[in-house]
Design a protein around this motif. Structure first.
Motif, PDB file in Angstrom:
ATOM      1  N   GLU A  19       0.838  -1.208   0.000  1.00  0.00           N
ATOM      2  CA  GLU A  19       0.000   0.000   0.000  1.00  0.00           C
ATOM      3  C   GLU A  19       0.870   1.254   0.000  1.00  0.00           C
ATOM      4  O   GLU A  19       0.558   2.239  -0.662  1.00  0.00           O
ATOM      5  CB  GLU A  19      -0.916  -0.009   1.228  1.00  0.00           C
ATOM      6  N   TYR A  20       1.959   1.195   0.756  1.00  0.00           N
ATOM      7  CA  TYR A  20       2.881   2.345   0.841  1.00  0.00           C
ATOM      8  C   TYR A  20       3.501   2.650  -0.525  1.00  0.00           C
ATOM      9  O   TYR A  20       3.663   3.809  -0.910  1.00  0.00           O
ATOM     10  CB  TYR A  20       3.972   2.026   1.860  1.00  0.00           C
ATOM     11  N   LEU A  21       3.836   1.585  -1.276  1.00  0.00           N
ATOM     12  CA  LEU A  21       4.506   1.760  -2.571  1.00  0.00           C
ATOM     13  C   LEU A  21       3.526   1.987  -3.725  1.00  0.00           C
ATOM     14  O   LEU A  21       3.949   2.117  -4.873  1.00  0.00           O
ATOM     15  CB  LEU A  21       5.393   0.545  -2.877  1.00  0.00           C
ATOM     16  N   LEU A  22       2.237   2.032  -3.422  1.00  0.00           N
ATOM     17  CA  LEU A  22       1.235   2.243  -4.471  1.00  0.00           C
ATOM     18  C   LEU A  22       1.482   3.535  -5.235  1.00  0.00           C
ATOM     19  O   LEU A  22       1.338   3.598  -6.458  1.00  0.00           O
ATOM     20  CB  LEU A  22      -0.166   2.258  -3.844  1.00  0.00           C
ATOM     21  N   THR A  23       1.867   4.588  -4.511  1.00  0.00           N
ATOM     22  CA  THR A  23       2.087   5.890  -5.157  1.00  0.00           C
ATOM     23  C   THR A  23       3.547   6.319  -5.065  1.00  0.00           C
ATOM     24  O   THR A  23       3.851   7.498  -5.160  1.00  0.00           O
ATOM     25  CB  THR A  23       1.202   6.962  -4.490  1.00  0.00           C
ATOM     26  N   ARG A  24       4.445   5.358  -4.855  1.00  0.00           N
ATOM     27  CA  ARG A  24       5.862   5.691  -4.724  1.00  0.00           C
ATOM     28  C   ARG A  24       6.711   4.725  -5.540  1.00  0.00           C
ATOM     29  O   ARG A  24       6.382   3.538  -5.627  1.00  0.00           O
ATOM     30  CB  ARG A  24       6.311   5.632  -3.262  1.00  0.00           C
ATOM     31  N   SER A  25       7.804   5.232  -6.100  1.00  0.00           N
ATOM     32  CA  SER A  25       8.754   4.370  -6.800  1.00  0.00           C
ATOM     33  C   SER A  25       9.864   3.905  -5.874  1.00  0.00           C
ATOM     34  O   SER A  25      10.486   2.872  -6.109  1.00  0.00           O
ATOM     35  CB  SER A  25       9.380   5.113  -7.998  1.00  0.00           C
ATOM     36  N   TYR A  26      10.125   4.697  -4.826  1.00  0.00           N
ATOM     37  CA  TYR A  26      11.201   4.358  -3.891  1.00  0.00           C
ATOM     38  C   TYR A  26      10.704   4.531  -2.461  1.00  0.00           C
ATOM     39  O   TYR A  26       9.687   5.169  -2.208  1.00  0.00           O
ATOM     40  CB  TYR A  26      12.425   5.246  -4.144  1.00  0.00           C
ATOM     41  N   THR A  28      12.017   6.289   0.027  1.00  0.00           N
ATOM     42  CA  THR A  28      11.996   7.727   0.334  1.00  0.00           C
ATOM     43  C   THR A  28      12.570   8.489  -0.850  1.00  0.00           C
ATOM     44  O   THR A  28      13.468   8.000  -1.534  1.00  0.00           O
ATOM     45  CB  THR A  28      12.846   8.065   1.588  1.00  0.00           C
ATOM     46  N   GLY A  29      12.069   9.683  -1.088  1.00  0.00           N
ATOM     47  CA  GLY A  29      12.619  10.539  -2.134  1.00  0.00           C
ATOM     48  C   GLY A  29      12.270  10.091  -3.541  1.00  0.00           C
ATOM     49  O   GLY A  29      11.429   9.210  -3.763  1.00  0.00           O
ATOM     50  N   TYR A  30      12.965  10.709  -4.508  1.00  0.00           N
ATOM     51  CA  TYR A  30      12.692  10.468  -5.917  1.00  0.00           C
ATOM     52  C   TYR A  30      13.746   9.605  -6.592  1.00  0.00           C
ATOM     53  O   TYR A  30      13.680   9.351  -7.796  1.00  0.00           O
ATOM     54  CB  TYR A  30      12.593  11.813  -6.661  1.00  0.00           C
ATOM     55  N   LEU A  31      14.765   9.165  -5.852  1.00  0.00           N
ATOM     56  CA  LEU A  31      15.822   8.318  -6.407  1.00  0.00           C
ATOM     57  C   LEU A  31      16.075   7.147  -5.463  1.00  0.00           C
ATOM     58  O   LEU A  31      15.794   7.230  -4.272  1.00  0.00           O
ATOM     59  CB  LEU A  31      17.123   9.123  -6.584  1.00  0.00           C
ATOM     60  N   ALA A  32      16.628   6.068  -6.004  1.00  0.00           N
ATOM     61  CA  ALA A  32      16.987   4.922  -5.173  1.00  0.00           C
ATOM     62  C   ALA A  32      18.049   5.345  -4.160  1.00  0.00           C
ATOM     63  O   ALA A  32      18.951   6.113  -4.478  1.00  0.00           O
ATOM     64  CB  ALA A  32      17.513   3.788  -6.038  1.00  0.00           C
ATOM     65  N   SER A  33      17.916   4.853  -2.922  1.00  0.00           N
ATOM     66  CA  SER A  33      18.837   5.258  -1.862  1.00  0.00           C
ATOM     67  C   SER A  33      19.116   4.086  -0.924  1.00  0.00           C
ATOM     68  O   SER A  33      18.623   2.973  -1.120  1.00  0.00           O
ATOM     69  CB  SER A  33      18.243   6.429  -1.076  1.00  0.00           C
ATOM     70  N   LYS A  34      19.908   4.391   0.117  1.00  0.00           N
ATOM     71  CA  LYS A  34      20.228   3.370   1.118  1.00  0.00           C
ATOM     72  C   LYS A  34      18.981   2.899   1.849  1.00  0.00           C
ATOM     73  O   LYS A  34      18.954   1.796   2.397  1.00  0.00           O
ATOM     74  CB  LYS A  34      21.244   3.929   2.111  1.00  0.00           C
ATOM     75  N   ASP A  35      17.926   3.718   1.867  1.00  0.00           N
ATOM     76  CA  ASP A  35      16.668   3.295   2.481  1.00  0.00           C
ATOM     77  C   ASP A  35      16.077   2.097   1.729  1.00  0.00           C
ATOM     78  O   ASP A  35      15.546   1.167   2.331  1.00  0.00           O
ATOM     79  CB  ASP A  35      15.661   4.452   2.492  1.00  0.00           C
ATOM     80  N   ALA A 124       1.190  12.578  -2.085  1.00  0.00           N
ATOM     81  CA  ALA A 124       1.772  11.315  -2.544  1.00  0.00           C
ATOM     82  C   ALA A 124       1.502  11.099  -4.029  1.00  0.00           C
ATOM     83  O   ALA A 124       2.374  10.643  -4.774  1.00  0.00           O
ATOM     84  CB  ALA A 124       1.211  10.150  -1.730  1.00  0.00           C
ATOM     85  N   GLU A 125       0.278  11.424  -4.464  1.00  0.00           N
ATOM     86  CA  GLU A 125      -0.067  11.276  -5.881  1.00  0.00           C
ATOM     87  C   GLU A 125       0.762  12.208  -6.747  1.00  0.00           C
ATOM     88  O   GLU A 125       1.184  11.841  -7.854  1.00  0.00           O
ATOM     89  CB  GLU A 125      -1.559  11.538  -6.071  1.00  0.00           C
ATOM     90  N   GLU A 126       0.984  13.443  -6.260  1.00  0.00           N
ATOM     91  CA  GLU A 126       1.799  14.395  -7.019  1.00  0.00           C
ATOM     92  C   GLU A 126       3.243  13.923  -7.114  1.00  0.00           C
ATOM     93  O   GLU A 126       3.879  14.047  -8.169  1.00  0.00           O
ATOM     94  CB  GLU A 126       1.741  15.769  -6.349  1.00  0.00           C
ATOM     95  N   ARG A 127       3.764  13.345  -6.009  1.00  0.00           N
ATOM     96  CA  ARG A 127       5.126  12.818  -6.033  1.00  0.00           C
ATOM     97  C   ARG A 127       5.242  11.661  -7.009  1.00  0.00           C
ATOM     98  O   ARG A 127       6.203  11.548  -7.754  1.00  0.00           O
ATOM     99  CB  ARG A 127       5.532  12.350  -4.628  1.00  0.00           C
ATOM    100  N   ALA A 128       4.224  10.797  -6.999  1.00  0.00           N
ATOM    101  CA  ALA A 128       4.246   9.642  -7.899  1.00  0.00           C
ATOM    102  C   ALA A 128       4.241  10.076  -9.363  1.00  0.00           C
ATOM    103  O   ALA A 128       4.950   9.508 -10.201  1.00  0.00           O
ATOM    104  CB  ALA A 128       3.038   8.742  -7.620  1.00  0.00           C
ATOM    105  N   ALA A 129       3.436  11.103  -9.669  1.00  0.00           N
ATOM    106  CA  ALA A 129       3.379  11.611 -11.037  1.00  0.00           C
ATOM    107  C   ALA A 129       4.726  12.202 -11.447  1.00  0.00           C
ATOM    108  O   ALA A 129       5.200  12.005 -12.578  1.00  0.00           O
ATOM    109  CB  ALA A 129       2.285  12.660 -11.155  1.00  0.00           C
ATOM    110  N   ALA A 130       5.366  12.921 -10.516  1.00  0.00           N
ATOM    111  CA  ALA A 130       6.672  13.526 -10.809  1.00  0.00           C
ATOM    112  C   ALA A 130       7.723  12.459 -11.028  1.00  0.00           C
ATOM    113  O   ALA A 130       8.555  12.546 -11.935  1.00  0.00           O
ATOM    114  CB  ALA A 130       7.084  14.453  -9.671  1.00  0.00           C
ATOM    115  N   VAL A 131       7.687  11.410 -10.193  1.00  0.00           N
ATOM    116  CA  VAL A 131       8.661  10.321 -10.323  1.00  0.00           C
ATOM    117  C   VAL A 131       8.457   9.582 -11.634  1.00  0.00           C
ATOM    118  O   VAL A 131       9.409   9.234 -12.334  1.00  0.00           O
ATOM    119  CB  VAL A 131       8.531   9.340  -9.133  1.00  0.00           C
ATOM    120  N   LYS A 132       7.196   9.344 -11.992  1.00  0.00           N
ATOM    121  CA  LYS A 132       6.892   8.635 -13.233  1.00  0.00           C
ATOM    122  C   LYS A 132       7.413   9.398 -14.439  1.00  0.00           C
ATOM    123  O   LYS A 132       8.009   8.834 -15.351  1.00  0.00           O
ATOM    124  CB  LYS A 132       5.381   8.423 -13.347  1.00  0.00           C
ATOM    125  N   ALA A 133       7.192  10.716 -14.440  1.00  0.00           N
ATOM    126  CA  ALA A 133       7.672  11.547 -15.546  1.00  0.00           C
ATOM    127  C   ALA A 133       9.183  11.564 -15.593  1.00  0.00           C
ATOM    128  O   ALA A 133       9.804  11.482 -16.651  1.00  0.00           O
ATOM    129  CB  ALA A 133       7.137  12.965 -15.390  1.00  0.00           C
TER     130      ALA A 133
END
Length: 231
Positions: A19-26, A28-35, A124-133
């Motif tokens: 559920e947490y990753l439904l609107t997220r690619s990572y 935390t943040g917009y890039l892959a990280s140590k998290d 969260a939806e806005e972040r997901a859209a930004a990450v997708k683009a």
């Protein structure tokens, strides 16, 4: 702000992570990280396809680790062994022993078992859209290349020539099958396949700066691109 996950190897933990990753690619943040690495390492095995979002994220992190690694610092994440099994505990994280600890947790952690507000969902939806683009722009294709590698003469040790060629290892370069092809007068050339990640490897640079430079040029006289196809 730190994020906390509970018992990610259980069905309930995987469901919350999905559920947490439904609107997220990572994580935390917009890039892959140590998290992402922390949560990835906490999973004892690849999640089942039932958890669509977790599987997508897991496979993406697996690919990054194989190709280029992950260097982002992240915002901080905590993975706890298990969440309380009572119905009340499923809805909320464990209560801290003191009010001071509870206040500290409120400041530092995101409660993944709580309800999201409308503002949080919208953000969260806005972040997901930004990450997708952003991800779409950064997608890197691969190419399959067939290379002719020519020796100096018929006395060149072709086994050592191939070993020297395959010794070149860079991110995004994968050597494939090879064979020796007669050229004439007892001379043979090495014909070898390679796959490259386009954004990471330039074939021209590979030839000019690695394959025809010392010490490999002791065996290699020249290289020619026979075929170059996008995958």
């Amino acid at each position: 702000m730190a994020v906390t996950f509970y018992d990610v190897n259980s069905a309930s933990g995987l469901k919350k992570l999905d559920e947490y990753l439904l609107t997220r690619s990572y994580i935390t943040g917009y890039l892959a990280s140590k998290d992402d690495i922390t949560v990835h390492a906490a999973l004892s095995k690849a999640p089942s396809a039932e958890y669509v979002n977790v599987s997508r994220w897991y496979n993406h992190i697996e690919a990054l680790l194989r190709i280029s690694g992950v260097s982002g610092e992240g915002s901080g994440v905590t993975v706890k062994g298990s969440a309380p099994i009572t119905e009340e505990a499923v809805a909320t994280p464990p209560v801290a022993d003191t009010k001071a600890t509870e206040a500290e947790d409120d400041d530092d952690d995101v409660d993944l078992f709580g309800e999201e507000t409308e503002e949080e969902k919208k953000a969260a939806e806005e972040r997901a859209a930004a990450v997708k683009a952003s991800t779409k722009k950064k997608e890197s294709g691969k190419s399959s290349v067939l290379l002719d590698v020519k020796p100096w003469d018929d006395e060149t040790d072709m086994k050592k020539l191939e070993e020297a060629v395959r010794s070149v290892q860079v991110d995004g370069l994968f050597w494939g099958a090879s064979k020796l092809v007669p050229v004439g007068y007892g001379i043979k050339k090495l014909q070898i396949m390679l796959t490259i990640v386009d954004d990471l490897v330039s074939v021209d640079t590979l030839i000019e700066e690695r394959l025809t430079e010392e010490p490999i040029n002791e065996y290699v006289q020249s290289c020619d691109i026979v075929a170059f196809n996008k995958i």
